[in-house]
Design an enzyme around this catalytic site. Structure first.
Site, PDB file in Angstrom:
ATOM      1  CE  LYS A   4      -2.031   2.802   2.827  1.00  0.00           C
ATOM      2  NZ  LYS A   4      -2.062   4.012   1.982  1.00  0.00           N
ATOM      3  CD  GLU A  31      12.244   3.965   9.290  1.00  0.00           C
ATOM      4  OE1 GLU A  31      11.901   4.808  10.156  1.00  0.00           O
ATOM      5  OE2 GLU A  31      12.483   4.257   8.120  1.00  0.00           O
ATOM      6  CB  CYS A  39      13.306   8.239   8.414  1.00  0.00           C
ATOM      7  SG  CYS A  39      12.125   7.705   7.247  1.00  0.00           S
ATOM      8  CD  GLU A  87      10.281  11.506  11.768  1.00  0.00           C
ATOM      9  OE1 GLU A  87       9.165  10.968  11.887  1.00  0.00           O
ATOM     10  OE2 GLU A  87      11.204  10.978  11.137  1.00  0.00           O
TER      11      GLU A  87
HETATM   12  P1  ADP Z   1       3.292  10.013   7.557  1.00  0.00           P
HETATM   13  O1  ADP Z   1       3.172  10.892   8.755  1.00  0.00           O
HETATM   14  O2  ADP Z   1       4.680   9.798   7.064  1.00  0.00           O
HETATM   15  O3  ADP Z   1       2.302  10.310   6.470  1.00  0.00           O
HETATM   16  P2  ADP Z   1       1.645   7.794   8.263  1.00  0.00           P
HETATM   17  O4  ADP Z   1       1.960   6.807   9.330  1.00  0.00           O
HETATM   18  O5  ADP Z   1       0.454   8.662   8.427  1.00  0.00           O
HETATM   19  O6  ADP Z   1       2.991   8.605   8.118  1.00  0.00           O
HETATM   20  O7  ADP Z   1       1.531   7.107   6.848  1.00  0.00           O
HETATM   21  C1  ADP Z   1       2.407   6.106   6.400  1.00  0.00           C
HETATM   22  C2  ADP Z   1       1.618   5.047   5.668  1.00  0.00           C
HETATM   23  O8  ADP Z   1       0.730   4.427   6.602  1.00  0.00           O
HETATM   24  C3  ADP Z   1       0.737   5.589   4.550  1.00  0.00           C
HETATM   25  O9  ADP Z   1       0.735   4.667   3.475  1.00  0.00           O
HETATM   26  C4  ADP Z   1      -0.633   5.652   5.208  1.00  0.00           C
HETATM   27  O10 ADP Z   1      -1.693   5.596   4.296  1.00  0.00           O
HETATM   28  C5  ADP Z   1      -0.603   4.416   6.077  1.00  0.00           C
HETATM   29  N1  ADP Z   1      -1.569   4.411   7.175  1.00  0.00           N
HETATM   30  C6  ADP Z   1      -2.111   5.466   7.828  1.00  0.00           C
HETATM   31  N2  ADP Z   1      -2.967   5.042   8.791  1.00  0.00           N
HETATM   32  C7  ADP Z   1      -2.983   3.688   8.749  1.00  0.00           C
HETATM   33  C8  ADP Z   1      -3.654   2.663   9.501  1.00  0.00           C
HETATM   34  N3  ADP Z   1      -4.510   2.942  10.479  1.00  0.00           N
HETATM   35  N4  ADP Z   1      -3.381   1.373   9.193  1.00  0.00           N
HETATM   36  C9  ADP Z   1      -2.493   1.059   8.219  1.00  0.00           C
HETATM   37  N5  ADP Z   1      -1.854   1.975   7.482  1.00  0.00           N
HETATM   38  C10 ADP Z   1      -2.087   3.273   7.718  1.00  0.00           C
END
Ligand code: ADP
Length: 473
Positions: free
Chosen positions: A160, A236, A272, A371
């Site tokens: 994803k 990570e 990161c 961060e």
């Molecule tokens: P960032 O702050 O770098 O955007 P996120 O953790 O929000 O980090 O997003 C990183 C990835 O995790 C993206 O692909 C996002 O769509 C996905 N993501 C966000 N929420 C969820 C969730 N509840 N379960 C699984 N994946 C998620």
């Protein structure tokens, strides 16, 4: 959050212009994709590793053919300077796929040093159907770090991408089909984190999930694994990395300031391993800060599509507002703003923050601890080695660090005491594809990426204990 497929318009961070659309995958779509992967899994796992490697090598070749397109897609979707995508992200993604393709038939099991009455054989096995969830800051490269070892070791992967950056990996999936990878071996599922990502984390047939992103999401993925099938989880979740300059660091000349600026401001700090906390021996603090600020002010902030641009926009308005608020909070609490700190209207419709340097920030404010994913750096003096170790380790994170000293004893002693997964000495680096990458503390756990160590994350060890009944004389 809509739980049915939805048409999303992609807007580039450079100026908010629409650059494309994509359809999200809902829970039903995830279940269907998992079923297809499950059907493909036995044959893919049974294929000779060399044959898997050859198909992946062809994928790497096609990525090389389409490198320019892949770079443009990542640059448009994520707002990263196209020069960085051309020279960094895309070549490193290709290298990851090629390297793991070559490694597919190079990793052997082991035989334990037992007595003559038994053979203790450890073999490695694919996990089966596995998933990866990746962020928007290195869309293609992060995906490749996971695709490479997952596929080479015989798993079928559902990936994803982040909401903002699906197009480069969607193209990668098309190239995988062209390269001859069977249907179901690599499936890209674009969609919302809370729908598509969550469905993967909670799916009972997905046996492992590898995630790169925020801590909030990391917790949700762990919860999803716990609530479903205890799938293996690897996380990570970023860092707040220190750059440590010992007393002789000025002897590196301009190279020091160039590397410091790259560490702090590469991808506008949306990285990161960004070196967002700079600690400098008090004896050289004033000169370092003055020259570092000069280097920061020279960086070209601009449209990411312009090859001269060194720093592009932030991913969205919320990211900009968060960074500006953190800087103004630090200043209110006594910090000095040395440069940057407020948005500049570089291109209308984009959110551009110049390189920002803050001195004397209190240890418990956001610029010191969070961060920020923005080009915001704190600079602080230290007097003793013990003091800088305590400062460097005063964070819940432990992903990366850099240490500058020509004295090998000092450099290695400090490097050894910093709590981080990768410490670069006299440079800013995460190593290369041959070195493991993974965080300490709350930066993550569950297995490193890159290098042969990555196979640990994507394989299951099995011990076969064989009685030999050989009589030893
Ligand atoms: P960032 O702050 O770098 O955007 P996120 O953790 O929000 O980090 O997003 C990183 C990835 O995790 C993206 O692909 C996002 O769509 C996905 N993501 C966000 N929420 C969820 C969730 N509840 N379960 C699984 N994946 C998620």
């Amino acid at each position: 959050m809509p739980s049915h497929p939805e048409l999303i318009t992609l807007r580039r961070p450079a100026d908010g212009a629409a650059v494309g659309t994509y359809r999200t995958v809902d829970e039903h779509g995830v279940r269907e994709a998992v079923a297809v992967a499950a059907e493909a899994a036995p044959a893919w796992a049974a294929l000779h590793p060399r044959a898997r490697g050859e198909l992946m090598a062809e994928l790497a070749r096609l990525m090389g053919r389409d490198a320019e397109l892949l770079a443009r897609l990542d640059s448009e979707d994520g707002g990263k300077p196209v020069t960085d995508c051309v020279s960094g992200d895309v070549p490193s993604a290709i290298e990851a796929i090629r390297w793991f393709a070559e490694a597919a038939d190079k990793v052997s099991g082991s035989v334990a040093p037992t007595d003559g009455g038994a053979l203790g054989i450890t073999t490695r096995h694919p996990i089966g159907v596995v998933a990866a969830v990746v962020p928007w800051n290195y869309p293609l490269a992060m995906a490749a770090w996971k695709i490479g070892p997952a596929l080479a070791s015989g798993n079928c992967l559902l990936l994803k991408p982040a909401e903002a950056t699906p197009r480069s990996v969607q193209h990668l999936a098309a190239l995988a089909a062209d390269a001859g990878l069977p249907t179901g071996v690599l499936t890209v599922l674009p969609g919302h984190g809370a729908v598509t990502g969550r469905a993967l984390a909670e799916d009972p047939l997905v046996r492992a999930i590898s995630f790169t992103g925020s801590q909030i999401t990391g917790r949700q993925i762990l919860a999803g694994a716990a609530a479903s099938n205890f799938k293996r989880v690897s996380l990570e979740m970023g860092g707040k990395s220190p750059q440590i300059l010992m007393r002789d660091a000025l002897s590196f000349g301009e190279e020091l300031f160039e590397e410091m600026a790259v560490s702090a401001f590469l991808s506008s700090g949306q990285n990161c391993t960004a070196g967002s906390r700079v600690y400098v021996d008090a004896a050289i603090f004033d000169e370092v800060v003055q020259r570092f600020v000069t280097a920061a002010e020279k960086l070209v902030l601009g449209d990411p599509g312009d090859p001269r641009t060194q720093m592009g926009p932030l991913i969205n308005r919320a990211a900009l507002e968060r960074a500006e608020a953190a800087v103004s909070d630090a200043v209110t609490r006594g910090a000095a703003l040395l440069t940057g700190g407020a948005a500049v209207p570089v291109v209308p419709g984009g959110h551009y923050l110049p390189a920002t340097v803050v001195a004397n920030a209190p240890r418990d404010c956001a610029v010191s601890q969070e961060e920020l994913f923005a080009p915001v750096v704190t600079v602080s003096p230290f007097r003793e080695e013990d003091e800088v170790i305590a400062l460097a380790n005063d964070t819940e994170y432990g992903l990366a660090a850099s240490v500058w000293s020509r004295d090998v004893d000092t450099a290695l002693r400090v490097a050894r005491r910093v709590e981080a997964g990768v410490v670069s000495v006299n440079c800013y680096s995460e190593g290369d594809i041959t070195t493991p990458f993974g965080g300490w503390k709350q930066s993550g756990f569950g297995g490193a990426e890159k290098s042969l160590v990555a196979f640990d994350q994507w394989t299951l060890p099995k011990v076969t204990w064989l009685r030999t009944r050989i009589k030893e004389d």
